[in-house]
Design a protein around this motif. Structure first.
Motif, PDB file in Angstrom:
ATOM      1  N   LEU A 134       3.093  -1.897 -14.062  1.00  0.00           N
ATOM      2  CA  LEU A 134       4.475  -1.487 -14.575  1.00  0.00           C
ATOM      3  C   LEU A 134       5.661  -1.978 -14.193  1.00  0.00           C
ATOM      4  N   MET A 135       5.913  -1.453 -12.836  1.00  0.00           N
ATOM      5  CA  MET A 135       6.905  -1.435 -11.383  1.00  0.00           C
ATOM      6  C   MET A 135       7.160  -3.441 -11.539  1.00  0.00           C
ATOM      7  N   ALA A 136       5.715  -4.389 -11.431  1.00  0.00           N
ATOM      8  CA  ALA A 136       5.614  -5.453 -11.638  1.00  0.00           C
ATOM      9  C   ALA A 136       6.421  -6.068 -12.680  1.00  0.00           C
ATOM     10  N   ILE A 137       6.746  -5.468 -13.672  1.00  0.00           N
ATOM     11  CA  ILE A 137       6.905  -6.109 -14.997  1.00  0.00           C
ATOM     12  C   ILE A 137       8.230  -5.414 -14.928  1.00  0.00           C
ATOM     13  N   VAL A 138       7.918  -4.676 -14.801  1.00  0.00           N
ATOM     14  CA  VAL A 138      10.426  -4.054 -14.694  1.00  0.00           C
ATOM     15  C   VAL A 138      11.449  -4.550 -13.865  1.00  0.00           C
ATOM     16  N   MET A 139      10.771  -4.577 -12.848  1.00  0.00           N
ATOM     17  CA  MET A 139      11.797  -4.387 -11.650  1.00  0.00           C
ATOM     18  C   MET A 139      11.942  -6.139 -11.523  1.00  0.00           C
ATOM     19  N   ARG A 186       0.657  -1.260  -0.371  1.00  0.00           N
ATOM     20  CA  ARG A 186       0.025  -0.443  -0.263  1.00  0.00           C
ATOM     21  C   ARG A 186       1.299   0.641   0.400  1.00  0.00           C
ATOM     22  N   MET A 187       1.629   1.525  -0.816  1.00  0.00           N
ATOM     23  CA  MET A 187       2.715   2.662  -1.146  1.00  0.00           C
ATOM     24  C   MET A 187       3.103   3.245  -1.982  1.00  0.00           C
ATOM     25  N   MET A 188       2.496   2.321  -3.603  1.00  0.00           N
ATOM     26  CA  MET A 188       2.982   2.803  -4.549  1.00  0.00           C
ATOM     27  C   MET A 188       0.895   3.068  -4.786  1.00  0.00           C
ATOM     28  N   PRO A 189       0.719   4.038  -6.324  1.00  0.00           N
ATOM     29  CA  PRO A 189      -0.324   4.128  -6.731  1.00  0.00           C
ATOM     30  C   PRO A 189      -0.824   2.914  -7.266  1.00  0.00           C
ATOM     31  N   GLU A 190      -2.400   2.734  -7.633  1.00  0.00           N
ATOM     32  CA  GLU A 190      -2.358   1.340  -8.233  1.00  0.00           C
ATOM     33  C   GLU A 190      -2.116   1.841  -9.661  1.00  0.00           C
ATOM     34  N   VAL A 229      -0.821  -0.609 -17.166  1.00  0.00           N
ATOM     35  CA  VAL A 229      -1.625   0.020 -16.693  1.00  0.00           C
ATOM     36  C   VAL A 229      -2.988  -0.592 -15.285  1.00  0.00           C
ATOM     37  N   ALA A 230      -3.150  -1.079 -14.611  1.00  0.00           N
ATOM     38  CA  ALA A 230      -4.033  -2.075 -13.714  1.00  0.00           C
ATOM     39  C   ALA A 230      -5.662  -1.748 -13.615  1.00  0.00           C
TER      40      ALA A 230
END
Lengths: 162, 162
Positions: A57-62, A48-52, B37-38
């Motif tokens: 995108l974070m889950a794809i790139v990181m 619960r830290m990042m805007p949904e 984008v979710a």
């Protein structure tokens, strides 16, 4: 800092050992996340830290950054860049886990396994592990040299012995 | 050190681009790739029950109209839970043990902690199947309840569970 300690932490084989460990951990951590980006996105969401809108995108790139950095910090090319990027990622992990602990969330850390009920919960142990890896990144950046590789180091040691 | 960080930063930018391109390309090619984008509510727990906001749940609680059910493990429940909640596993046996409250026909609110909200969804679905009518899932779970300053009890909350 004592001279002996400085000699140990700046020793090229010690630094290479740190690179191997860090690289191995990052490669291992990336595998589950690459295999299941949707579950990793859920793990990120649980903090619960990042805007949904930014989570997928974070889950794809990181995970790919983890994989690329993990490989290159071992192999050598762009080693300092890999170390810096790993340091930034670890800093994000430390902040995320720290705030999750402060808020009393009992969530999976999403470190090595991903999803709702997978893997270890966030805790002091995961926080300390990440902080130690962050310290290792600092040592690699400070003493790792521009493009140290094990083969070259062994060769130069052999030449010196001759 | 500044020069080292400067070259590391340049390398890190290259790696960032490489990682992002690799991640996006693989995600676009794979069948189980995720949307960049979710969708809104994409991370919300899957359930046939309605969701209830913390504010609405609090209103029902104040009216004495809400019955909170916590499906987490006994240990997590004993550590902390919403004041007055009861612990029931999201299984047939757990649902059968709640038959005694059906007669009062209260609003049954299933909730869990952020990382285990899936259990709340499973429990809510089982309650609906068992014939409970006013079943909801607390949208922001235990964390949202605590964040709003509403009462909790348990070992770590400074009181003994009821």
């Amino acid at each position: 800092m004592s001279g002996a300690l400085l000699r140990v932490i700046s020793n090229k084989y010690f630094i290479f050992g740190l690179r191997l460990v860090l690289g191995g951990v990052f490669i291992y951590a990336s595998v589950y996340k690459i295999a299941d980006p949707a579950a990793f996105a859920k793990s990120i969401y649980n903090y619960r830290m990042m805007p949904e809108a930014t989570i997928n995108l974070m889950a794809i790139v990181m995970p790919w950054l983890e994989l690329v950095c993990g490989v290159l910090i071992i192999v050598g090319p762009l080693m300092r860049g890999s170390a810096l990027l790993m340091g930034l990622m670890l800093l994000v992990f430390v902040v995320a886990i720290g705030t999750a602990l402060a808020r009393g969330l009992d969530i999976s850390c999403g470190c090595f396994k991903v999803g709702d009920a997978a893997g270890r919960l966030v805790g002091l142990k995961t926080l300390i592990e990440d902080a130690l890896m962050l310290a290792a990144v600092g040592l690699i950046l400070a003493f790792g040299g521009p493009s140290f590789n094990l083969k070259r180091a062994v060769r130069s040691d052999a030449a010196r012995a001759d | 050190m500044r020069a080292i960080l400067g070259s590391a930063a340049r390398e890190a930018v290259i790696l960032l681009v490489v990682g992002a391109v690799a991640g996006l390309a693989v995600n676009a090619l794979r069948e189980d790739g995720v949307a960049l984008v979710a969708e809104p509510d994409a991370f919300r727990v899957r359930t046939n029950a309605e969701f209830v906001s913390t504010e609405d749940a609090w209103e029902l609680y104040e009216q004495g109209n809400a019955f909170f059910i916590d499906p987490r493990g006994a240990e997590a429940f004993a550590a902390e839970h919403i004041e007055g909640a009861i612990n029931a596993s999201p299984t047939q046996g757990g649902v059968d043990s709640l038959a005694w409250i059906a007669a009062a026909d209260p609003y049954v609110i299933a909730y869990a902690a952020v990382g285990s909200q899936r259990q709340a969804g499973v429990l809510a679905d089982k309650l609906l199947e068992a014939g409970f009518k006013k079943v909801t899932v607390l949208l922001d779970g235990l964390e949202g309840w605590k964040r709003a300053g509403h009462p909790v009890e348990g070992r770590t909350a400074g009181g003994e569970p009821r």
